[in-house]
Scaffold this active site. Structure first.
Site, PDB file in Angstrom:
ATOM      1  N   ASP A 263       0.870  -1.179   0.000  1.00  0.00           N
ATOM      2  CA  ASP A 263       0.000   0.000   0.000  1.00  0.00           C
ATOM      3  C   ASP A 263       0.907   1.230   0.000  1.00  0.00           C
ATOM      4  OD1 ASP A 263      -3.214   0.458   0.774  1.00  0.00           O
ATOM      5  OD2 ASP A 263      -1.912   2.186   1.157  1.00  0.00           O
ATOM      6  N   ASP A 306      -7.808  -2.948  -4.879  1.00  0.00           N
ATOM      7  CA  ASP A 306      -8.916  -2.473  -4.044  1.00  0.00           C
ATOM      8  C   ASP A 306      -8.751  -0.958  -3.986  1.00  0.00           C
ATOM      9  OD1 ASP A 306     -11.003  -2.187  -2.307  1.00  0.00           O
ATOM     10  OD2 ASP A 306     -10.092  -3.286  -0.649  1.00  0.00           O
ATOM     11  N   CYS A 359     -15.421   0.359  -3.176  1.00  0.00           N
ATOM     12  CA  CYS A 359     -16.614   0.414  -2.337  1.00  0.00           C
ATOM     13  C   CYS A 359     -17.385   1.683  -2.710  1.00  0.00           C
ATOM     14  CB  CYS A 359     -16.270   0.369  -0.856  1.00  0.00           C
ATOM     15  SG  CYS A 359     -15.053   1.586  -0.307  1.00  0.00           S
TER      16      CYS A 359
END
Length: 433
Positions: A263, A306, A359
């Site tokens: 990340d 993601d 999301c």
């Protein structure tokens, strides 16, 4: 604290959130630190009022004829606690901390409001500028889909099959009335709270400390499942954050093969180390954000993106975010999504897969980003897989429980609270030739 004090506190927090445009979690934390006399039950009840008011800010404002902090606080109490104005007035009578009741005309309007006369954005409980985007993304029933984002969310857990089975965890959590999730094969759900209640702190349970389960929305679990991460594969979780999907895939892979978790934000990545140890995940290698990862180019069977996004699919849990979101912030996220997709493509081996998850429920961040990626990557041979068929094969009991849309010869999936019973998620799978 009595209800009057809790309501006054909630109005104070709502005023702070509006004036400073700050995250509601920060405002509630600061209030608690400066009012240490308030117990955990008081803080939970105050939080319920605040979150309910923010979830339904447009519709409550329409019904009250006022979207100020006091009006929203009273609306949230009347609605969330299913109280009539007369009962609320009687409860607050004599409480010196209680705020003044709204006048009879305003309360009458609240009870008699006709939503058929309300604009779509009000019924959907979203800002006006977002309404058109949700209509494009969700289709004819977008108002009902968006309104479902204003409900209280359940508490979802994922059983860690490296250490436990679902029946074992269900038994351990029996006092909280858990149920097996409808769709996710290792999911457990504790129903949304009612009234002034609160969810149990499952992280102090022995099962959590032993690594039997993790807190993870069912939609996130399903997205991990759809990647098809298999034992023995080489997998890169490029935007791993706290590691929720890395942990889920490690269990799917039965601790074999290799997951590389990375990340760009080391603060987001920091919790993964403790979570991996607790879960007993031995096939996950965590990469420092400064690390040179070019050695992994062209080697990954599966690369998961993601992606950073607006989080519109999580508005049940973070309702303040929809009122703080701007078109400028959306545009910035889209740029970040394009950049991370381009970076991810370099890691995929011939015949490998690239999974893209957000999301968010905005097509701008979802299908549009995949279409733009394909235009930029014409020489790399990426094609959109049939995610809808994948859903049907993996979840034969889940027919009609997600939105399946055609894109560039394949299909992509959108999960929503109304259709799927989860947070909002988008899933696309690309296959490299």
């Amino acid at each position: 604290m009595r209800l009057g004090g809790r309501l006054a506190a909630a109005i104070e927090v709502l005023s702070d959130v509006e004036a400073r445009r700050r995250p509601v979690a920060d405002a509630l934390k600061d209030w608690g630190l400066s009012h240490r006399f308030a117990g955990s039950g008081d803080r939970a009840a105050i939080g319920n009022i605040v979150y309910d008011a923010l979830r339904k800010k447009r519709s409550y404002g329409f019904r009250m004829g006022d979207d100020g902090a006091a009006a929203l606080g009273f609306a949230a109490v009347l609605d969330g606690l299913a109280m009539q104005p007369e009962a609320l007035a009687a409860t607050l009578e004599g409480d010196r901390f209680a705020p003044q009741m709204p006048d009879g005309e305003r309360l009458g309007r609240f009870l008699a409001a006709d939503f058929s006369e309300a604009p779509d954005a009000v019924r959907a409980d979203v800002p006006d500028w977002i309404a058109a985007r949700l209509k494009t993304s969700l289709g004819e029933r977008w108002v009902e889909e968006a309104a479902a984002l204003s409900a209280r969310p359940p508490l979802d857990l994922r059983v860690n099959t490296l250490k436990a089975e679902r029946d074992k965890v269900l038994k351990a959590l029996e006092p909280f009335e858990p149920e097996a999730s409808d769709l996710a094969p290792q999911g457990i759900r504790i129903a949304a709270i009612e009234g002034a209640g609160r969810h149990p702190n499952v992280q102090i349970e022995a099962g959590f400390q032993k690594g039997w389960f993790e807190v993870q929305d069912e939609g996130s679990q399903l997205a991990a499942l759809l990647t098809g991460a298999a034992p023995g594969e080489q997998v890169l979780d490029l935007c791993a954050g706290g590691g929720g999907k890395s942990l889920a895939m490690a269990a799917m892979m039965d601790n074999s093969g290799q997951i590389h978790a990375a990340d760009s934000d080391r603060h987001r990545l920091a919790p993964i180390h403790e979570r991996l140890a607790r879960a007993g995940c031995r096939n996950v290698q965590v990469h420092d954000p400064r690390e040179d990862m070019t050695g992994l180019f062209g080697r990954m069977d599966l690369t998961l993106v993601d992606a950073p996004c607006t989080g519109s699919g999580t508005w049940r849990r973070r309702p303040d975010a929809k009122w703080r979101l701007s078109e400028t912030a959306l545009a910035k996220r889209m740029q970040e999504q394009d950049a991370v997709l381009d970076r991810a493509a370099a890691f995929v081996c011939p015949g490998g897969r690239l999974a893209y998850v957000t999301c968010s429920l905005f097509a701008d961040e979802n299908a549009a980003r995949i279409a733009a990626f394909l235009e930029r990557q014409t020489s790399e041979g990426f094609a959109v897989a049939d995610a809808g068929a994948r859903w049907a094969a993996m979840l034969p009991h889940g027919g009609g429980r997600c939105r399946v849309s055609k894109l560039a010869g394949g299909t992509v999936i959108t999960m929503t609270p109304q259709r799927t019973g989860t947070d909002g998620f988008f899933f696309a799978l690309l296959q490299k030739s």
